[in-house]
Design an enzyme around this catalytic site. Structure first.
Site, short mmCIF file in Angstrom:
data_model
loop_
_atom_site.label_atom_id
_atom_site.label_comp_id
_atom_site.label_asym_id
_atom_site.label_seq_id
_atom_site.Cartn_x
_atom_site.Cartn_y
_atom_site.Cartn_z
N HIS A 55 48.05 43.67 43.92
CA HIS A 55 47.21 43.52 42.74
C HIS A 55 46.54 44.97 42.13
O HIS A 55 45.63 45.01 41.38
CB HIS A 55 45.89 42.59 43.09
CG HIS A 55 46.46 41.20 43.20
ND1 HIS A 55 45.71 40.22 43.29
CD2 HIS A 55 47.81 40.67 43.26
CE1 HIS A 55 46.28 39.08 43.16
NE2 HIS A 55 47.70 39.39 43.17
N GLU A 89 50.30 31.21 38.20
CA GLU A 89 50.03 31.22 39.91
C GLU A 89 48.87 31.96 39.97
O GLU A 89 48.08 31.53 41.03
CB GLU A 89 51.21 31.80 40.50
CG GLU A 89 51.25 31.64 42.05
CD GLU A 89 50.44 32.69 42.73
OE1 GLU A 89 50.34 32.63 43.77
OE2 GLU A 89 50.06 33.77 41.93
N ASP A 129 54.35 41.87 42.25
CA ASP A 129 53.67 40.41 42.63
C ASP A 129 53.59 39.88 41.30
O ASP A 129 52.64 39.95 40.40
CB ASP A 129 52.47 40.71 43.14
CG ASP A 129 51.91 39.43 43.25
OD1 ASP A 129 52.35 38.14 43.20
OD2 ASP A 129 50.32 39.53 43.64
#
Length: 346
Positions: free
Chosen positions: A310, A200, A168
């Site tokens: 994450h 982002e 990610d």
């Protein structure tokens, strides 16, 4: 599919706000494969195919990763830090980290104390030990604002699974850049603007400026999405999403249904597996910002299934990466100015 470039992206540092070193690697990789490279003061890199074409498709994937930032150097030489993006402080204690400084990498370990077992950890509760004698010694090597990330890198797993830090969204940055390369090889005639956006994870700032400046006819954003095939996930929330079963087309309030239908048609015609998820409201991706740029941009979201988002060891599947590249490539070679995108037309 170039694993070397993929692993370069995955193993590099790009903690949100510190993306430029990795963006320079993107420029070096893409310069031979596109017609033009543009950058902006925000830090975005735009790889362009057919810049003279009147019909433009924007591909976007963010290049930044979640991590930590050094906020304070104590007199005893220990470092304090805060979050950059949605990292999970509870995953850090007892683990090694890398601090990127003006003079190179410094390695440390996150201190684990007894009281950490008894409370919900915040980033401000953590300490980094770099082996400094005291604060004066530490300041020879580290300064406030230096980015920090877990000392973890890509690992190929069994059956085509891949573990890495920051799939990610660097896995998706790889997807859109490879799709541009293949579209060029297959004679794509439209303007393709593949943007690796910054920020982002900390406010979507790069996406807004990219969308505003390009003013594309269509934007296809590529980001990761939660897989539902591991403990703790509930498929009732947005649908069944599994690793290895293909890219995920998102039904959302901002997603253009005609673009989604074209993606599905491309997948079916080429035998590319795909999945569907549903999110009403914000998608928490660059799509949210790009959709409202220019006069309003026709937008769709295509996602890479991901486990353990994450964390220092996210997991994806190589087949999903390959199939995402193929689907976007076919989409780019099929869509043009004659494609009907008007939602009022049956």
């Amino acid at each position: 599919m170039s694993k070397e470039f993929l692993y370069t992206l995955l193993d590099s540092m790009s903690v949100s706000g510190h993306e430029i070193p990795l963006q320079k690697k993107v420029i070096a990789e893409m310069t031979p494969h596109c017609d033009e490279i543009r950058t902006d003061y925000t830090g975005n890199v735009i790889s362009i195919l057919n810049p003279q074409a009147s019909f433009k498709v924007l591909l976007a994937a963010h290049i930044d990763e979640v991590g930590m930032i050094v906020t304070h150097i104590q007199d005893d030489g220990l470092l304090r830090m805060s979050r950059s993006g949605g990292s999970f402080p509870a995953l850090y204690p007892g683990h090694q980290v890398v601090i990127h400084t003006d003079t190179g990498k410094i390695y440390g370990t996150v201190v684990h104390t007894k009281d950490m077992d008894k409370k919900e950890l915040k980033a401000e509760d953590l300490y980094i030990d770099i082996g400094a004698k005291d604060g004066e010694d530490a300041r020879k090597y580290v300064q406030e604002g230096d980015p920090v990330h877990p000392n973890s890198y890509h690992q190929e797993m069994l059956n085509g699974y891949l573990s890495a830090r920051a799939v990610d969204d660097r896995g998706c940055a790889y997807i859109i850049l490879e799709a541009l390369k293949r579209a060029k090889q297959r004679g794509c005639r439209i303007g393709v603007y593949a943007v690796t956006t910054v920020g982002e994870e900390t406010g979507d700032r790069g996406a807004y400026w990219a969308g505003s400046r390009i003013a594309a006819d269509v934007a296809l954003i590529t980001d990761v999405t939660y897989a539902s095939d591991y403990p703790g996930m509930d498929p009732r929330e947005s649908g069944v999403v599994k690793l290895g079963k293909g890219p995920v087309i998102c039904n959302s309030s901002i997603g253009n249904r005609k673009v989604n239908n074209l993606l599905k048609a491309c997948a079916k015609d080429k035998g590319i597996p795909y999945q569907v998820e549903s999110y009403m409201g914000r998608t928490y991706t660059d799509a949210d910002r790009i959709h409202v740029t220019a006069a309003g941009t026709v937008t769709a979201l295509l996602s890479l299934p991901l486990r353990y988002m994450h964390s220092p060891s996210e997991v994806c599947h190589m087949d999903d990466i390959e199939n995402s590249i193929e689907l976007i490539t076919e989409f780019l070679c099929r869509i043009d100015e004659n494609t009907d995108l008007d939602p009022f037309h049956e």
